[in-house]
Scaffold this motif. Structure first.
Motif, PDB file in Angstrom:
ATOM      1  N   MET A 303      43.834  19.174   3.998  1.00 43.76           N
ATOM      2  CA  MET A 303      43.113  19.247   2.658  1.00 43.76           C
ATOM      3  C   MET A 303      44.199  19.246   1.665  1.00 43.76           C
ATOM      4  O   MET A 303      44.269  18.499   0.588  1.00 43.76           O
ATOM      5  N   TYR A 304      45.335  19.970   1.852  1.00 41.88           N
ATOM      6  CA  TYR A 304      46.443  19.951   0.657  1.00 41.88           C
ATOM      7  C   TYR A 304      47.069  19.006   0.620  1.00 41.88           C
ATOM      8  O   TYR A 304      47.468  18.315  -0.604  1.00 41.88           O
ATOM      9  N   ALA A 305      47.386  18.141   1.613  1.00 38.02           N
ATOM     10  CA  ALA A 305      47.993  17.048   1.785  1.00 38.02           C
ATOM     11  C   ALA A 305      47.242  15.799   1.044  1.00 38.02           C
ATOM     12  O   ALA A 305      47.695  15.151   0.360  1.00 38.02           O
ATOM     13  N   LYS A 306      45.978  15.851   1.337  1.00 35.05           N
ATOM     14  CA  LYS A 306      45.077  14.920   0.666  1.00 35.05           C
ATOM     15  C   LYS A 306      44.966  15.139  -0.946  1.00 35.05           C
ATOM     16  O   LYS A 306      44.490  14.555  -1.664  1.00 35.05           O
ATOM     17  N   LEU A 307      45.095  16.469  -1.456  1.00 36.35           N
ATOM     18  CA  LEU A 307      45.196  16.774  -2.732  1.00 36.35           C
ATOM     19  C   LEU A 307      46.353  16.773  -3.326  1.00 36.35           C
ATOM     20  O   LEU A 307      46.637  17.285  -4.535  1.00 36.35           O
ATOM     21  N   GLY A 308      47.428  16.264  -2.676  1.00 40.33           N
ATOM     22  CA  GLY A 308      48.485  15.932  -3.360  1.00 40.33           C
ATOM     23  C   GLY A 308      49.583  17.140  -3.320  1.00 40.33           C
ATOM     24  O   GLY A 308      50.687  16.954  -4.156  1.00 40.33           O
ATOM     25  N   ARG A 309      49.040  18.293  -2.697  1.00 35.91           N
ATOM     26  CA  ARG A 309      50.011  19.437  -2.741  1.00 35.91           C
ATOM     27  C   ARG A 309      50.841  19.654  -1.128  1.00 35.91           C
ATOM     28  O   ARG A 309      50.403  20.335  -0.332  1.00 35.91           O
ATOM     29  N   LEU A 310      51.874  18.596  -1.117  1.00 38.66           N
ATOM     30  CA  LEU A 310      52.358  18.645   0.330  1.00 38.66           C
ATOM     31  C   LEU A 310      53.323  20.066   0.351  1.00 38.66           C
ATOM     32  O   LEU A 310      53.315  20.520   1.531  1.00 38.66           O
ATOM     33  N   ASP A 311      53.559  20.839  -0.745  1.00 33.07           N
ATOM     34  CA  ASP A 311      54.164  21.820  -0.652  1.00 33.07           C
ATOM     35  C   ASP A 311      53.389  22.907   0.009  1.00 33.07           C
ATOM     36  O   ASP A 311      53.766  23.816   0.817  1.00 33.07           O
ATOM     37  N   LEU A 312      52.060  22.805  -0.436  1.00 29.93           N
ATOM     38  CA  LEU A 312      51.005  23.939  -0.012  1.00 29.93           C
ATOM     39  C   LEU A 312      50.620  23.657   1.412  1.00 29.93           C
ATOM     40  O   LEU A 312      50.438  24.610   2.289  1.00 29.93           O
ATOM     41  N   ALA A 313      50.733  22.348   1.760  1.00 28.16           N
ATOM     42  CA  ALA A 313      50.278  21.755   3.015  1.00 28.16           C
ATOM     43  C   ALA A 313      51.438  22.324   4.208  1.00 28.16           C
ATOM     44  O   ALA A 313      51.051  22.771   5.269  1.00 28.16           O
ATOM     45  N   TRP A 314      52.400  22.344   3.710  1.00 27.68           N
ATOM     46  CA  TRP A 314      53.669  22.573   4.391  1.00 27.68           C
ATOM     47  C   TRP A 314      53.814  24.377   4.647  1.00 27.68           C
ATOM     48  O   TRP A 314      53.814  24.785   5.824  1.00 27.68           O
ATOM     49  N   ASP A 315      53.408  24.971   3.494  1.00 26.20           N
ATOM     50  CA  ASP A 315      53.271  26.585   3.802  1.00 26.20           C
ATOM     51  C   ASP A 315      52.287  26.902   4.805  1.00 26.20           C
ATOM     52  O   ASP A 315      52.291  27.857   5.627  1.00 26.20           O
ATOM     53  N   VAL A 316      51.080  26.241   4.996  1.00 31.39           N
ATOM     54  CA  VAL A 316      50.124  26.747   5.841  1.00 31.39           C
ATOM     55  C   VAL A 316      50.525  26.076   7.158  1.00 31.39           C
ATOM     56  O   VAL A 316      50.311  26.880   8.103  1.00 31.39           O
ATOM     57  N   PHE A 317      50.984  25.012   7.324  1.00 28.44           N
ATOM     58  CA  PHE A 317      51.446  24.491   8.655  1.00 28.44           C
ATOM     59  C   PHE A 317      52.499  25.410   9.294  1.00 28.44           C
ATOM     60  O   PHE A 317      52.580  25.875  10.474  1.00 28.44           O
ATOM     61  N   GLU A 318      53.564  25.969   8.406  1.00 29.54           N
ATOM     62  CA  GLU A 318      54.548  26.899   8.719  1.00 29.54           C
ATOM     63  C   GLU A 318      54.132  28.157   9.165  1.00 29.54           C
ATOM     64  O   GLU A 318      54.456  28.761  10.222  1.00 29.54           O
ATOM     65  N   THR A 319      52.878  28.807   8.570  1.00 30.77           N
ATOM     66  CA  THR A 319      52.476  29.960   8.912  1.00 30.77           C
ATOM     67  C   THR A 319      51.411  30.001  10.083  1.00 30.77           C
ATOM     68  O   THR A 319      51.123  31.254  10.450  1.00 30.77           O
ATOM     69  N   MET A 320      51.003  28.850  10.408  1.00 28.98           N
ATOM     70  CA  MET A 320      50.019  28.715  11.600  1.00 28.98           C
ATOM     71  C   MET A 320      50.706  29.316  13.013  1.00 28.98           C
ATOM     72  O   MET A 320      51.775  28.880  13.308  1.00 28.98           O
ATOM     73  N   LYS A 321      50.271  30.358  13.618  1.00 26.00           N
ATOM     74  CA  LYS A 321      51.014  30.790  14.943  1.00 26.00           C
ATOM     75  C   LYS A 321      50.621  30.051  16.084  1.00 26.00           C
ATOM     76  O   LYS A 321      51.386  29.678  16.812  1.00 26.00           O
ATOM     77  N   ASP A 613      45.092   6.806  -3.992  1.00 27.23           N
ATOM     78  CA  ASP A 613      44.161   5.681  -3.824  1.00 27.23           C
ATOM     79  C   ASP A 613      43.577   5.539  -2.555  1.00 27.23           C
ATOM     80  O   ASP A 613      43.998   6.408  -1.571  1.00 27.23           O
ATOM     81  N   ARG A 614      43.005   4.531  -2.002  1.00 23.60           N
ATOM     82  CA  ARG A 614      42.667   4.220  -0.621  1.00 23.60           C
ATOM     83  C   ARG A 614      43.775   4.129   0.438  1.00 23.60           C
ATOM     84  O   ARG A 614      43.453   4.612   1.521  1.00 23.60           O
ATOM     85  N   LEU A 615      44.781   3.861  -0.129  1.00 24.75           N
ATOM     86  CA  LEU A 615      45.932   3.816   1.064  1.00 24.75           C
ATOM     87  C   LEU A 615      47.115   4.898   0.992  1.00 24.75           C
ATOM     88  O   LEU A 615      47.440   5.219   2.024  1.00 24.75           O
ATOM     89  N   ARG A 616      47.432   5.295  -0.058  1.00 27.58           N
ATOM     90  CA  ARG A 616      48.392   6.283  -0.114  1.00 27.58           C
ATOM     91  C   ARG A 616      48.091   7.183  -1.588  1.00 27.58           C
ATOM     92  O   ARG A 616      47.732   7.067  -2.258  1.00 27.58           O
ATOM     93  N   PHE A 617      49.317   8.189  -1.479  1.00 33.23           N
ATOM     94  CA  PHE A 617      49.665   8.856  -2.751  1.00 33.23           C
ATOM     95  C   PHE A 617      50.596   8.284  -3.507  1.00 33.23           C
ATOM     96  O   PHE A 617      51.719   7.723  -3.150  1.00 33.23           O
ATOM     97  N   HIS A 618      50.541   8.263  -4.901  1.00 29.20           N
ATOM     98  CA  HIS A 618      51.428   7.899  -5.849  1.00 29.20           C
ATOM     99  C   HIS A 618      51.755   9.119  -6.711  1.00 29.20           C
ATOM    100  O   HIS A 618      51.130   9.422  -7.584  1.00 29.20           O
ATOM    101  N   HIS A 619      53.222   9.368  -6.891  1.00 28.79           N
ATOM    102  CA  HIS A 619      53.708  10.324  -7.596  1.00 28.79           C
ATOM    103  C   HIS A 619      54.575   9.838  -8.707  1.00 28.79           C
ATOM    104  O   HIS A 619      55.475   9.451  -8.519  1.00 28.79           O
ATOM    105  N   PHE A 620      53.895   9.898  -9.818  1.00 32.78           N
ATOM    106  CA  PHE A 620      54.513   9.309 -11.189  1.00 32.78           C
ATOM    107  C   PHE A 620      55.237  10.422 -11.851  1.00 32.78           C
ATOM    108  O   PHE A 620      54.692  11.538 -12.018  1.00 32.78           O
ATOM    109  N   ARG A 621      56.465  10.142 -12.339  1.00 32.12           N
ATOM    110  CA  ARG A 621      57.284  10.888 -13.078  1.00 32.12           C
ATOM    111  C   ARG A 621      58.366  10.192 -13.830  1.00 32.12           C
ATOM    112  O   ARG A 621      58.877   9.417 -13.209  1.00 32.12           O
TER     113      ARG A 621
END
Length: 631
Positions: A303-321, A613-621
């Motif tokens: 979910m977090y990865a698809k919502l553009g929050r890789l940081d939160l996805a990683w936090d969940v992944f790291e805390t999984m026992k 989009d349908r293919l990937r994430f785009h982070h614009f800055r």
């Protein structure tokens, strides 16, 4: 089966005392030796068995069934005819006929006979009066499509709600919706399991609206009721409706969502772009001490990865026992989607060190990462190693990834050669990946050839027509564009409407191309005009080649500025304070003009903008995109 008891020439039989009856041992020896290669001899032996009353011997009868089932004899149904003449077959005889079915490549028939054997055992031992035993028998028959027999079991003895529930479930699993509805309506006494069976079955048949009507009529609901309805909406692409059901569930004091419901809702949040709702689910799990295991933890990572929050996805992944292979796959896939190819490969190496065995999905994620990151040589190495080192047989999906990898890098000839040398028939998706590459690299000849072939292979897929039209439009071949559109109309095909969603304060707003139904439509279009003016000062020139209509240039420009993601971003600019990141989800691939516009908007308005989009994430800055204009 017709048998005969006339005198036969028994000169082939073992010589025994003519005054003594032929022994079981002699007959068994005959069935397992000479009869294996001669159908004529087998029939003679069968006649002898009947004449000498050895057919009553279950061991002889079972062996005879086995002999008739020999593929050498082209058995057809002869072994079944023998079986049906055996009085009171025992386990050995049942096992013989079940094995015969399997040996003759009919596993479904084997299951039917296994079901019959169990049923006979139940009846023989007087278990049919037990409602739960009958319920199990109903499910057993239904699982092999024998609803007539299942209904006979259901109607045996006293009426029982448990049996009726099993029968409704069986009907629906076999696609007999009217029979299920008829039984459901006839029941005077229903429990929550009855309603759940009906909702579950209708959802699995793709009848979500009918399922919702039944759901709304339920006098009481348990966790299964809510879970089935939410999951049903998700699987049928109705994610907003799934979230609405979840919100209604939260109003029920006696029902508290558990990990399976939460994982379904996390999936819905990911698909509609609702980050706030997703964060609430994560917080709820923490507050209620719900473990982030292989089900819920993986769902949150995804979910977090698809919502553009890789940081939160990683936090969940790291805390999984306890991380399942699916957890690693979700994280690798998330990194791939965001163009973080090197990080995805690094995580795979960690997976190796932890001795977690990768599967097919792992390599789909890795190959996608290499494709989006332009790492062609690394991708080729991964593809070779997946079978040689990890024993994972490449599927059509992996070949599709490889075609995409080569195609994106402009190596179209190699991609085409790979398609023609695949060990399986290329799927439309594989050809579609190559067609998409032809569009990006403007290879008109190859694109035209593949596009026409794809439309023949997959005539109801509007995306194929759109890609071919795009190739023609870029080449200025407007007559061919019109021919493609005419062909679409003749085939009754409609293209998928572009839709973009944006989550503002927990409310998901959806926009279509040229949308004017939004309550703040006037303000949105005023912001669009402001964006155009400011971007033109930065040197913006519309990419009108993305418009698939032969119209005037100014009309093409107007059409481009009505694209759904531009409207969503304009709404984000007027609805959030300066500096707030804007997150948009789109159901189709972003066009080149929208990509250019969003890069400029991120710079002019000093906003971080994330578009999935349908293919990937785009982070614009600051006027740049994480995809490096490679998507």
């Amino acid at each position: 089966m017709t048998t005969t008891t006339t005198e036969l020439p028994y000169h082939h039989l073992p010589t025994e005392n003519p005054n003594q009856p032929i022994s079981q041992k002699s007959l068994l020896n005959l069935l397992t030796t000479k009869c294996t290669t001669s159908l004529h001899l087998l029939k003679q032996t069968h006649a002898l068995i009947l004449k000498t009353n050895h057919f009553q011997d279950h061991f002889i009868a079972g062996s005879l069934i086995k002999s008739y089932s020999n593929p050498f004899h082209n058995p057809s149904t002869s072994f079944l005819q023998v079986f049906h003449q055996v009085p009171n077959p025992n386990v050995f005889v049942w096992n013989s006929v079940i094995t015969a079915c399997v040996d003759n490549n009919d596993p479904c028939l084997a299951l039917v006979y296994y079901s019959n054997m169990v049923h006979c055992h139940v009846v023989k031992n007087g278990f049919m009066d037990d409602g739960y035993v009958r319920s199990a028998a109903i499910r057993m028959y239904s699982s092999v499509g024998r609803v007539v027999e299942a209904r006979m079991v259901c109607d045996y003895g006293e009426k029982d709600v448990v049996c009726f529930n099993a029968m409704i479930d069986g009907y629906l699993k076999c696609g007999e919706i009217e029979s299920a509805s008829g039984l459901f309506d006839s029941m005077t006494k229903k429990n929550v399991g009855t309603w759940n069976a009906m909702v579950t079955g209708l959802v699995k048949c793709g009848m979500v609206e009918d399922a919702r009507k039944v759901f709304d009529e339920m006098p009481e609901r348990d966790e299964i009721s809510w879970s089935v309805m939410i999951d049903g909406y998700n699987k049928n692409g109705c994610f907003k409706e799934g979230l609405e059901v979840f919100r209604a569930m939260l109003g029920e004091e006696e029902v508290k969502p558990k990990k399976f419901v939460l994982s379904s809702v996390a999936s819905a949040c990911a698909n509609v772009g609702s980050l706030d709702q997703g964060k609430w689910i994560h917080a709820y799990a923490k507050q209620n001490s719900i473990e982030l295991d292989g089900v819920l933890g993986t769902a949150l990572v995804d979910m977090y990865a698809k919502l553009g929050r890789l940081d939160l996805a990683w936090d969940v992944f790291e805390t999984m026992k306890r991380k399942e292979v699916s957890s690693w796959n979700a994280m690798i896939g998330g990194l791939a989607m965001h163009g973080r190819a090197k990080d995805a490969i690094e995580l795979f190496l960690q997976m190796e060190k932890k001795r977690v065995q990768p599967d097919e999905i792992t390599f789909v994620g890795l190959l996608n990462a290499c494709a989006h990151g332009g790492l062609v040589d690394v991708g080729l190495e991964c593809f070779d190693r997946m079978q040689d080192v990890y024993g994972v047989e490449p599927t059509v999906h992996h070949y599709g990834c490889m075609v995409d990898l080569l195609g994106r890098a402009g190596r179209l000839a190699e991609a085409e050669e790979l398609v023609y040398n695949m060990p399986m028939t290329p799927s439309p998706a594989v050809w579609g990946a190559l067609l998409g590459a032809c569009r990006v690299h403007e290879n008109i000849d190859m694109g035209e050839k593949i596009g026409k072939m794809l439309i023949e292979l997959d005539p109801q897929n509007g995306g194929r027509y759109a890609l071919l039209s795009n190739i023609y439009a870029k080449a200025g071949r407007w007559d061919d564009v019109k021919k493609v559109r005419t062909l679409m109309k003749e085939n009754g095909v409609k293209t998928t409407t572009g839709r973009s969603t944006i989550d503002i304060d927990g409310i998901v707003h959806e926009f279509k191309i040229g949308d004017s139904d939004h309550p703040r439509a006037r303000e949105i279009y005023e912001m669009v005009e402001e964006m155009i003016a400011k971007l033109e000062l930065e040197g913006y020139v519309p990419k009108t080649s993305d418009v698939l209509f032969d119209i005037e240039e100014d009309e093409k420009e107007t059409t481009l500025w009505r694209h759904s993601e531009k409207l969503a971003i304009a709404f984000g600019l007027i609805s959030t304070s300066p500096g707030t990141p804007i997150r948009v989800t789109k159901n189709l691939r972003m066009c080149e003009d929208c990509h250019l516009v969003i890069k400029l908007v991120s710079c002019v308005y000093k906003r971080d903008i994330v578009v999935r989009d349908r293919l990937r994430f785009h982070h614009f800055r600051n006027g740049k995109c994480s995809c490096k204009d490679f998507w």
